[in-house]
Design a protein around this motif. Sequence first.
Motif, short mmCIF file in Angstrom:
data_model
loop_
_atom_site.label_atom_id
_atom_site.label_comp_id
_atom_site.label_asym_id
_atom_site.label_seq_id
_atom_site.Cartn_x
_atom_site.Cartn_y
_atom_site.Cartn_z
N HIS A 33 -5.05 -12.11 -5.64
CA HIS A 33 -4.24 -13.24 -6.10
C HIS A 33 -5.22 -14.40 -6.30
O HIS A 33 -5.94 -14.75 -5.36
CB HIS A 33 -3.19 -13.61 -5.07
N ASN A 68 4.33 -9.20 -12.52
CA ASN A 68 5.69 -9.55 -12.91
C ASN A 68 5.75 -9.48 -14.44
O ASN A 68 5.00 -8.73 -15.05
CB ASN A 68 6.04 -10.94 -12.37
N GLU A 70 6.82 -12.09 -18.18
CA GLU A 70 7.20 -13.41 -18.66
C GLU A 70 8.57 -13.35 -19.34
O GLU A 70 8.70 -13.16 -20.54
CB GLU A 70 6.13 -13.95 -19.63
N ASN A 72 12.29 -15.57 -19.37
CA ASN A 72 12.82 -16.87 -18.95
C ASN A 72 14.31 -17.00 -19.23
O ASN A 72 14.81 -18.10 -19.46
CB ASN A 72 12.05 -18.01 -19.64
N SER A 102 3.71 -12.89 -15.87
CA SER A 102 4.40 -14.15 -15.63
C SER A 102 3.40 -15.29 -15.53
O SER A 102 2.37 -15.19 -14.85
CB SER A 102 5.20 -14.07 -14.32
N LYS A 103 3.71 -16.38 -16.21
CA LYS A 103 2.80 -17.53 -16.18
C LYS A 103 2.71 -18.12 -14.77
O LYS A 103 1.76 -18.84 -14.46
CB LYS A 103 3.24 -18.60 -17.18
N ASP A 104 3.71 -17.82 -13.92
CA ASP A 104 3.68 -18.30 -12.54
C ASP A 104 2.48 -17.75 -11.77
O ASP A 104 2.08 -18.33 -10.75
CB ASP A 104 4.96 -17.92 -11.80
N HIS A 105 1.92 -16.63 -12.25
CA HIS A 105 0.78 -16.02 -11.56
C HIS A 105 -0.56 -16.45 -12.15
O HIS A 105 -1.61 -15.96 -11.73
CB HIS A 105 0.91 -14.50 -11.60
N THR A 173 2.19 -16.95 -2.08
CA THR A 173 2.18 -16.04 -3.24
C THR A 173 1.72 -14.63 -2.87
O THR A 173 1.56 -13.79 -3.76
CB THR A 173 1.26 -16.58 -4.35
N SER A 175 2.15 -11.30 -2.52
CA SER A 175 3.28 -10.47 -2.96
C SER A 175 3.53 -9.26 -2.08
O SER A 175 4.64 -8.71 -2.08
CB SER A 175 3.06 -10.02 -4.41
#
Length: 270
Positions: A33, A68, A70, A72, A102-105, A173, A175
């Motif tokens: 991560h 994950n 992307e 939304n 996912s942009k969160d990562h 984060t 996971s």
Amino acid sequence: MVKVGEDNYWTQSMLVQQLQRIGIKQGDVVMAHVAMRSVGNCLNGADALIHAILTVLGVEGVLLCYTNWEQNYEDSLDVNGYVPSELKSEIMPYDRSFSRASKDHGVFAECVRTTKGAIRSQNPGASVVAIGNNAEYFVENHSLDYGYGNDSPFAKLVERQGKILMIGAPYQTMSLLHHAEHLANIPNKRIRKMEVPLLQNNQVEWVMLKEFDTVDPVCERFHQGYFKDIVEHFCHEHSEVIIEGTIGSANTLLVPAKEILDYAVHWMEK
């Protein structure tokens, strides 16, 4: 760092040395991560760090990364997890060879996904990418329902005595702790249902998936961000099995997957 004019760079060879110092070895199975902003200015960007990790792991090692996907449209779901009919034709399906991480990562996950040799698992929300020796084993037969369970890449990481590498990434984060939520014997776990479009045999099929909640705490007794508490308590109580250091400019933590999984399950049940 290498200074060129007014700019400073972390090079791949420097990152290799840092990874070796923190305890990554040839043949290891590592789930990474990464917050690239914390790592700093790498020559060749995230690719430098990815290839540095792969270099240290060698031909027998495996790099795993939680991706994950992307999507939304989650806020549009009704109380039963269904997507409004007027949106369905406009939503791109999950295609494990194409759909963005996912942009969160962060940028690291997407760069790993598109690295040569990367293979991704079939569960959209719990999808993991693997690169390296027998990468197929880690991502194959990943259940669509309850994707953090016993046939998941997370379970296989633990089975193979893998390690978790947190490079500048917030502890919440991590996971693997979703796998702990799946395993923990706690009452009234929250279940989230979500209709998902899957690309299968060149056709889009809408499937209703079920998963223990990974957006809100899985149990009403847990507070938001409790993963951070678990990791911090583990590090305090089991300092003998963790390694702390620096990769690039980022504070970094290396922990054994099985040990922190067992601790997290106990913490949740307790």
